[in-house]
Design a protein around this motif. Structure first.
Motif, PDB file in Angstrom:
ATOM      1  N   LEU B 169      -2.499   4.067   2.428  1.00  0.00           N
ATOM      2  CA  LEU B 169      -2.950   5.028   1.415  1.00  0.00           C
ATOM      3  C   LEU B 169      -3.544   6.308   2.119  1.00  0.00           C
ATOM      4  N   ILE B 171      -2.647   7.369   5.173  1.00  0.00           N
ATOM      5  CA  ILE B 171      -1.655   8.215   5.713  1.00  0.00           C
ATOM      6  C   ILE B 171      -1.162   9.235   4.778  1.00  0.00           C
ATOM      7  N   ALA B 172      -0.913   8.584   3.514  1.00  0.00           N
ATOM      8  CA  ALA B 172      -0.413   9.313   2.320  1.00  0.00           C
ATOM      9  C   ALA B 172      -1.374  10.643   2.053  1.00  0.00           C
ATOM     10  N   ALA B 173      -2.654  10.299   2.076  1.00  0.00           N
ATOM     11  CA  ALA B 173      -3.667  11.346   1.658  1.00  0.00           C
ATOM     12  C   ALA B 173      -3.511  12.404   2.610  1.00  0.00           C
ATOM     13  N   ALA B 174      -3.317  12.098   4.038  1.00  0.00           N
ATOM     14  CA  ALA B 174      -3.230  12.990   5.097  1.00  0.00           C
ATOM     15  C   ALA B 174      -2.032  13.610   4.921  1.00  0.00           C
ATOM     16  N   ASP B 175      -0.961  13.080   4.537  1.00  0.00           N
ATOM     17  CA  ASP B 175       0.400  13.692   4.451  1.00  0.00           C
ATOM     18  C   ASP B 175       0.210  14.680   3.259  1.00  0.00           C
ATOM     19  N   LEU B 176      -0.510  14.599   2.254  1.00  0.00           N
ATOM     20  CA  LEU B 176      -1.050  15.321   1.182  1.00  0.00           C
ATOM     21  C   LEU B 176      -1.829  16.355   1.344  1.00  0.00           C
ATOM     22  N   TYR B 177      -2.047  16.726   2.549  1.00  0.00           N
ATOM     23  CA  TYR B 177      -2.896  17.823   3.138  1.00  0.00           C
ATOM     24  C   TYR B 177      -4.517  17.469   3.007  1.00  0.00           C
ATOM     25  N   ALA B 178      -4.808  16.352   2.618  1.00  0.00           N
ATOM     26  CA  ALA B 178      -6.244  15.976   2.905  1.00  0.00           C
ATOM     27  C   ALA B 178      -6.933  15.860   4.295  1.00  0.00           C
ATOM     28  N   THR B 179      -8.043  16.451   4.533  1.00  0.00           N
ATOM     29  CA  THR B 179      -8.729  16.461   5.721  1.00  0.00           C
ATOM     30  C   THR B 179      -9.113  15.097   5.828  1.00  0.00           C
ATOM     31  N   PRO B 180      -9.527  14.592   7.153  1.00  0.00           N
ATOM     32  CA  PRO B 180      -9.950  13.104   7.094  1.00  0.00           C
ATOM     33  C   PRO B 180     -11.293  12.841   6.179  1.00  0.00           C
TER      34      PRO B 180
END
Ligand code: ADP
Ligand code: MG
Lengths: 350, 267
Positions: B169, B171-180
């Motif tokens: 999940l 990883i998916a957020a990072a893939d969708l341009y979310a910062t840490p």
């Protein structure tokens, strides 16, 4: 438009350190063209997911470089790459509705509220999820979750879409539907697709080009017809469809198979392995190669005939079943084999 | 075919044993609840129904002080231990398996395994040294001690919640341009929230209920509700203690019900 969406040079990946280090990828170089449907095909554990993770930025390559859209992205974190992923497990956010899942990427990019809303509606229509848009992932079927995952990854309009075995969890009928659907989405959006599968039929029917992988290496890259008809080695020939492997002795423009000379221009000299697809093996009364029929297996549209040559080599021919269903051959009967023009391939490294 | 599988309920005497166990478990609690409404001065003789002992307890300034102190300590300890436990749970579950993971689990859960009396004596000696050195006599020692032994109780439900969450999940957020930070704020935090709330409630209840460590660590005049009750019982048993116990019981049951509702898996 740059001709190369992705340019991978000598990418290698080693997981772990010291004694437990495992080389998942060993020096892969690959160029993926803008707008193409590219498939990575290979058996489980051959490094397909690892290569995808390197492109997405979830892992850093141990060696080598990765360019996306002409820029060096080897060390760029995933949230700064113009690439989106459809995960094998979908990885939908369980606390958000389908609509909120699809909006996530655009929101993170800081797009204005009304633009996000209209883009999301477009995506929902594109994957035909109008009725389900306000449900959470837990209230959706596998196929519907799959569509949400696709829409979520497509919504930010990435340069490249990575799909890791996205259809493997679906049943056969739904998988066929989604194959067409994916192809349609790729054509409509014009986005470069990098698709991972271990299913050779899926790869052949969907792709513009296929890269066949084994043991962390890329063995062959080419159009489906090329891979199927001109496999570079025994592994590729065997993995992509069924193949007969025939030991032979090459002499100039001839190959000697079980004591019979067959014409094969440019065959060279010395022992070789020939490959021939079962559907290109013919059985008739005047073929050059004598054989004994050992067994016939009825498959509906096709009938498979298993034969043995005089030197013991086994050959399978796939014949179209006649309307009566009976091809008129009896087990133990002597037959003569012929090959369609161009059917015999000399394999490298045999 | 029936009767092939082992069925414990079919053993002779099963019902009798089950009923016996329930009686032993609940009879004392029922007795204390019933007698808290006793109008008489005696703890053993029923003198009619009344709220008298609740009123007496409510107006007793010592009970009031102890209650407030208990709540201050329990709320502080719950907040501190839950914060630390949340960080520990994130560190131990959100990056896959790593070397020494089991060792870390054991270290975090140490208060569950070390006998409480040992911890109590150790804290008494340790804090005595600090008291002499600094002269500070306040509630801080109690809060610190409670925070420490509440950590595993807060940690376990949070960890359970996080372990049920797909690592993909984030990883998916990072893939969708979310910062840490956006990933934590928008994905990890909302998904782990029920576990954090459950951990905080459990820590609160455990702190509220503690006697042994509190008895050893508290300075003079720092009674919490349980140590006040223990002090009362040493002198003379009055039905007032029944009333306080019943009130504590009701509060604890309410919190634990909320805890089970929060940790129950819905999706
Ligand atoms: N995080 C990891 N740590 C250690 N080894 C891994 C990890 N991920 C994959 N591997 C190993 O690397 C190899 C390639 O894995 P993967 O890329 O997942 O293959 P595929 O997707 O083709 O099935 C496998 O042998 C796998 O066990
Ligand atoms: Mg994989």
């Amino acid at each position: 438009m740059s001709p190369s969406a992705i340019e991978i040079v000598d990418a290698a990946k080693v997981y772990g350190y010291g004694a437990s280090a495992a080389r998942a990828l060993g020096g892969v170089s690959l160029g993926i063209r803008t707008g193409e449907f590219f498939t990575l095909l290979g058996p489980s554990g051959c490094g397909k997911t690892t290569l995808l993770r390197l492109i997405a930025g979830f892992e850093m390559p141990t060696e080598g470089t990765i360019h996306i859209g002409g820029k060096d992205m080897t060390a760029v974190p995933p949230n700064k790459r113009p690439v989106n992923t459809v995960f094998q497990s979908y990885a939908l956010f369980p606390h958000l509705t389908a609509r909120e899942n699809i909006a996530f990427g655009l929101q993170m990019l800081g797009r204005p509220r009304d633009e996000v809303a209209s883009e999301v509606e477009k995506m929902i229509a594109l994957v035909k999820l109008e009725e389900m848009a306000d449900r959470r992932p837990g209230q959706l079927s596998g196929g519907q979750q799959q569509r949400v995952a696709l829409a979520r990854a497509l919504a930010p309009a990435p340069q490249v879409l990575l799909l890791d075995e996205p259809l493997s969890a679906l049943d056969l009928k739904l998988r066929k539907e989604m194959q067409l659907e994916l192809k349609r989405l790729q054509t409509e959006t014009g986005i470069t697709f990098v698709f991972v599968t271990h299913d050779q039929e899926e790869a052949l029917t969907m792709s513009d080009r296929i890269g066949v992988m084994s043991g962390g290496r890329l063995l062959q890259v080419g159009a489906p017809r090329e891979i199927y008809n001109r496999p570079v080695d025994r592994f590729v020939a065997d993995f992509i469809g069924e193949t007969n492997f025939i030991p032979a002795e090459a002499r100039g423009d001839l190959v000697r198979v079980a004591g019979v000379d067959l014409s094969l221009p440019g065959a060279g000299n010395g022992p070789v392995t020939l490959a021939a697809r079962p559907e290109q093996v013919r059985i008739g009364s005047n073929g050059p190669l004598p054989a004994t029929l050992t067994r016939t297996v009825y498959f509906g549209t096709d009938t498979h005939c298993h034969m043995t040559l005089s030197d013991g080599t086994e050959i399978v021919a796939r014949l179209q079943s006649p309307p009566s269903g009976d091809i008129g051959l009896r087990d133990g009967q002597g037959v003569r084999i012929d090959f369609a023009p161009g059917a015999l391939q000399i394999l490298e490294g045999a | 075919m029936r009767g092939r599988r082992f069925d414990i309920t079919a053993l002779p005497g099963f019902s009798a044993i089950a009923i016996g166990v329930f009686v032993v478990l609940y009879a004392p609690i029922v007795t204390i609840v019933v007698y808290s409404f006793n109008a008489s001065n005696s703890v053993a003789v029923w003198g009619g129904f009344s709220f008298r002992w609740y009123e007496i307890a409510w107006e007793n300034t010592q009970v009031q002080d102890a209650t407030i102190r208990s709540l201050v300590v329990a709320v502080s300890a719950a907040l501190i231990s839950t914060t630390l436990a949340t960080m520990a749970a994130l560190g131990t579950t959100r990056r896959g398996r790593f070397k020494g993971q089991t060792f870390i689990y054991v270290m975090i859960n140490q208060p569950l395994m070390v006998p409480e009396i040992v911890t109590a004596v150790a804290l008494l000696i340790f804090f005595a040294t600090i008291k002499v050195a600094t002269g500070y006599q306040g509630l801080g020692y109690l809060i610190l001690a409670h925070s420490a032994f509440c950590i595993p109780f807060a940690y376990l439900p949070i960890r359970a919640r996080l372990e049920g969450m797909d690592l993909t999940l984030e990883i998916a957020a990072a893939d969708l341009y979310a910062t840490p930070w956006q990933t934590f704020r928008r994905v990890t935090l909302p998904l782990m929230a029920p576990g954090v709330a459950a951990g905080a409630m459990l820590a609160f209840v455990i702190s509220l209920d503690d006697v042994i460590i509190t008895e050893f660590v508290k300075s003079a005049g720092q009674d919490t509700l349980p140590t006040y009750m223990l002090g009362q019982l040493r002198r003379a048993v009055t039905p007032e203690v029944n009333a306080i116990s019943t009130a504590l019981l009701v509060l604890t049951v309410m919190l634990l019900t909320a805890f089970f509702l929060l940790t129950r898996r819905r999706d």
